[in-house]
Design a protein around this motif. Structure first.
Motif, PDB file in Angstrom:
ATOM      1  N   GLU A   1     -11.396   6.431  21.202  1.00  0.00           N
ATOM      2  CA  GLU A   1     -11.134   5.500  20.120  1.00  0.00           C
ATOM      3  C   GLU A   1     -10.196   6.145  19.104  1.00  0.00           C
ATOM      4  OE1 GLU A   1     -14.689   4.083  18.351  1.00  0.00           O
ATOM      5  OE2 GLU A   1     -15.513   3.377  20.238  1.00  0.00           O
ATOM      6  N   LYS A   2      -9.413   5.314  18.440  1.00  0.00           N
ATOM      7  CA  LYS A   2      -8.412   5.825  17.521  1.00  0.00           C
ATOM      8  C   LYS A   2      -9.081   6.478  16.309  1.00  0.00           C
ATOM      9  CE  LYS A   2      -4.154   4.590  15.255  1.00  0.00           C
ATOM     10  NZ  LYS A   2      -3.153   3.575  15.059  1.00  0.00           N
ATOM     11  N   LEU A   3      -8.642   7.699  16.013  1.00  0.00           N
ATOM     12  CA  LEU A   3      -9.106   8.398  14.828  1.00  0.00           C
ATOM     13  C   LEU A   3      -8.159   8.076  13.689  1.00  0.00           C
ATOM     14  CD1 LEU A   3      -9.799  11.859  16.447  1.00  0.00           C
ATOM     15  CD2 LEU A   3     -11.488  10.172  15.796  1.00  0.00           C
ATOM     16  N   THR A   4      -8.684   7.584  12.585  1.00  0.00           N
ATOM     17  CA  THR A   4      -7.832   7.249  11.444  1.00  0.00           C
ATOM     18  C   THR A   4      -7.987   8.304  10.366  1.00  0.00           C
ATOM     19  OG1 THR A   4      -9.553   5.863  10.492  1.00  0.00           O
ATOM     20  CG2 THR A   4      -7.912   4.779  11.879  1.00  0.00           C
ATOM     21  N   ILE A   5      -6.868   8.663   9.787  1.00  0.00           N
ATOM     22  CA  ILE A   5      -6.820   9.651   8.720  1.00  0.00           C
ATOM     23  C   ILE A   5      -6.158   8.986   7.529  1.00  0.00           C
ATOM     24  CG2 ILE A   5      -5.938  11.895   8.033  1.00  0.00           C
ATOM     25  CD1 ILE A   5      -5.749  12.433  11.130  1.00  0.00           C
ATOM     26  N   SER A   6      -6.855   8.979   6.399  1.00  0.00           N
ATOM     27  CA  SER A   6      -6.272   8.362   5.208  1.00  0.00           C
ATOM     28  C   SER A   6      -6.071   9.430   4.140  1.00  0.00           C
ATOM     29  CB  SER A   6      -7.169   7.244   4.690  1.00  0.00           C
ATOM     30  OG  SER A   6      -8.462   7.730   4.442  1.00  0.00           O
ATOM     31  N   LYS A   7      -4.891   9.416   3.548  1.00  0.00           N
ATOM     32  CA  LYS A   7      -4.552  10.350   2.481  1.00  0.00           C
ATOM     33  C   LYS A   7      -4.251   9.550   1.224  1.00  0.00           C
ATOM     34  CE  LYS A   7      -2.681  13.785   5.593  1.00  0.00           C
ATOM     35  NZ  LYS A   7      -1.536  14.615   5.948  1.00  0.00           N
ATOM     36  N   ILE A   8      -4.928   9.912   0.163  1.00  0.00           N
ATOM     37  CA  ILE A   8      -4.769   9.196  -1.100  1.00  0.00           C
ATOM     38  C   ILE A   8      -4.134  10.134  -2.120  1.00  0.00           C
ATOM     39  CG2 ILE A   8      -5.965   8.025  -2.973  1.00  0.00           C
ATOM     40  CD1 ILE A   8      -8.188   7.377  -0.968  1.00  0.00           C
ATOM     41  N   SER A   9      -3.083   9.655  -2.732  1.00  0.00           N
ATOM     42  CA  SER A   9      -2.464  10.375  -3.834  1.00  0.00           C
ATOM     43  C   SER A   9      -2.788   9.596  -5.099  1.00  0.00           C
ATOM     44  CB  SER A   9      -0.948  10.479  -3.618  1.00  0.00           C
ATOM     45  OG  SER A   9      -0.354  11.118  -4.701  1.00  0.00           O
ATOM     46  N   CYS A  10      -3.687  10.123  -5.906  1.00  0.00           N
ATOM     47  CA  CYS A  10      -4.207   9.337  -7.027  1.00  0.00           C
ATOM     48  C   CYS A  10      -3.188   9.192  -8.166  1.00  0.00           C
ATOM     49  CB  CYS A  10      -5.508   9.934  -7.545  1.00  0.00           C
ATOM     50  SG  CYS A  10      -5.418  11.669  -7.925  1.00  0.00           S
ATOM     51  N   LYS A  11      -2.351  10.169  -8.387  1.00  0.00           N
ATOM     52  CA  LYS A  11      -1.383  10.040  -9.487  1.00  0.00           C
ATOM     53  C   LYS A  11      -0.253   9.080  -9.125  1.00  0.00           C
ATOM     54  CE  LYS A  11      -2.370  14.344 -11.744  1.00  0.00           C
ATOM     55  NZ  LYS A  11      -1.890  15.568 -12.299  1.00  0.00           N
ATOM     56  N   LYS A  12       0.103   9.050  -7.864  1.00  0.00           N
ATOM     57  CA  LYS A  12       1.156   8.124  -7.423  1.00  0.00           C
ATOM     58  C   LYS A  12       0.584   6.760  -7.067  1.00  0.00           C
ATOM     59  CE  LYS A  12       4.118  11.676  -5.469  1.00  0.00           C
ATOM     60  NZ  LYS A  12       4.744  12.159  -4.238  1.00  0.00           N
ATOM     61  N   LYS A  13      -0.722   6.675  -6.955  1.00  0.00           N
ATOM     62  CA  LYS A  13      -1.430   5.449  -6.587  1.00  0.00           C
ATOM     63  C   LYS A  13      -0.950   4.902  -5.240  1.00  0.00           C
ATOM     64  CE  LYS A  13      -2.432   4.216 -11.299  1.00  0.00           C
ATOM     65  NZ  LYS A  13      -2.304   3.264 -12.376  1.00  0.00           N
ATOM     66  N   THR A  14      -0.935   5.798  -4.246  1.00  0.00           N
ATOM     67  CA  THR A  14      -0.525   5.397  -2.899  1.00  0.00           C
ATOM     68  C   THR A  14      -1.616   5.790  -1.905  1.00  0.00           C
ATOM     69  OG1 THR A  14       0.627   7.489  -2.541  1.00  0.00           O
ATOM     70  CG2 THR A  14       1.932   5.652  -3.382  1.00  0.00           C
ATOM     71  N   LEU A  15      -1.666   5.051  -0.850  1.00  0.00           N
ATOM     72  CA  LEU A  15      -2.594   5.306   0.240  1.00  0.00           C
ATOM     73  C   LEU A  15      -1.796   5.327   1.535  1.00  0.00           C
ATOM     74  CD1 LEU A  15      -5.502   5.419   1.493  1.00  0.00           C
ATOM     75  CD2 LEU A  15      -5.420   2.937   1.542  1.00  0.00           C
ATOM     76  N   ARG A  16      -1.946   6.413   2.278  1.00  0.00           N
ATOM     77  CA  ARG A  16      -1.231   6.530   3.549  1.00  0.00           C
ATOM     78  C   ARG A  16      -2.268   6.663   4.660  1.00  0.00           C
ATOM     79  NH1 ARG A  16       2.500  11.518   4.273  1.00  0.00           N
ATOM     80  NH2 ARG A  16       1.030  12.232   5.819  1.00  0.00           N
ATOM     81  N   ILE A  17      -2.180   5.794   5.641  1.00  0.00           N
ATOM     82  CA  ILE A  17      -3.122   5.804   6.757  1.00  0.00           C
ATOM     83  C   ILE A  17      -2.346   6.081   8.034  1.00  0.00           C
ATOM     84  CG2 ILE A  17      -4.762   4.453   8.106  1.00  0.00           C
ATOM     85  CD1 ILE A  17      -5.354   2.861   5.584  1.00  0.00           C
TER      86      ILE A  17
END
Length: 118
Positions: A77-93
């Motif tokens: 099954e696909k493993l998802t990795i999410s990275k959050i940059s709180c100062k830039k307010k972005t979410l990368r999955i």
């Protein structure tokens, strides 16, 4: 639960029984080139149990062999990795699927290798 063995595959231990299916990571380039229904043997057996007899190796049990067949390659099954940059307010999955090989174990036992002595 009459027969089982613990084998070493690429530094990981796996408990195997005859007639069962296992999904393992692709571990050897030569094994990746083999096709469907290819037979293989594994001699890196750490522990072997046959009803009431237990054989423990140091590091491997002498003349113990695991024989099996490769069914097909598959994906986990696909493993998802999410990275959050709180100062830039972005979410990368991002994510990936791990390559696996489905195999079955046909037999567990001892094999007498022919060793010629001079």
């Amino acid at each position: 639960m009459n027969k089982y063995a613990i084998i070493d595959i690429e530094g990981k231990q796996l408990r195997v029984e005859p007639g069962r299916f296992y999904d393992i990571r692709r571990f050897n380039d030569n094994l990746n080139l083999w096709g469907i229904n290819t037979k293989f043997s594994i001699y890196r057996v750490l522990l072997f149990r046959d009803e009431s007899n237990i054989h423990v190796g140091s590091p491997w049990v002498v003349n113990a062999v695991i024989k099996g067949r490769i069914f097909h390659s598959c994906f986990r099954e696909k493993l998802t990795i999410s990275k959050i940059s709180c100062k830039k307010k972005t979410l990368r999955i991002c994510g990936y699927k791990e390559n696996m090989i489905r195999l079955t174990i046909d037999s567990i036992g001892f094999h007498c290798r022919n060793v010629s002595s001079r």
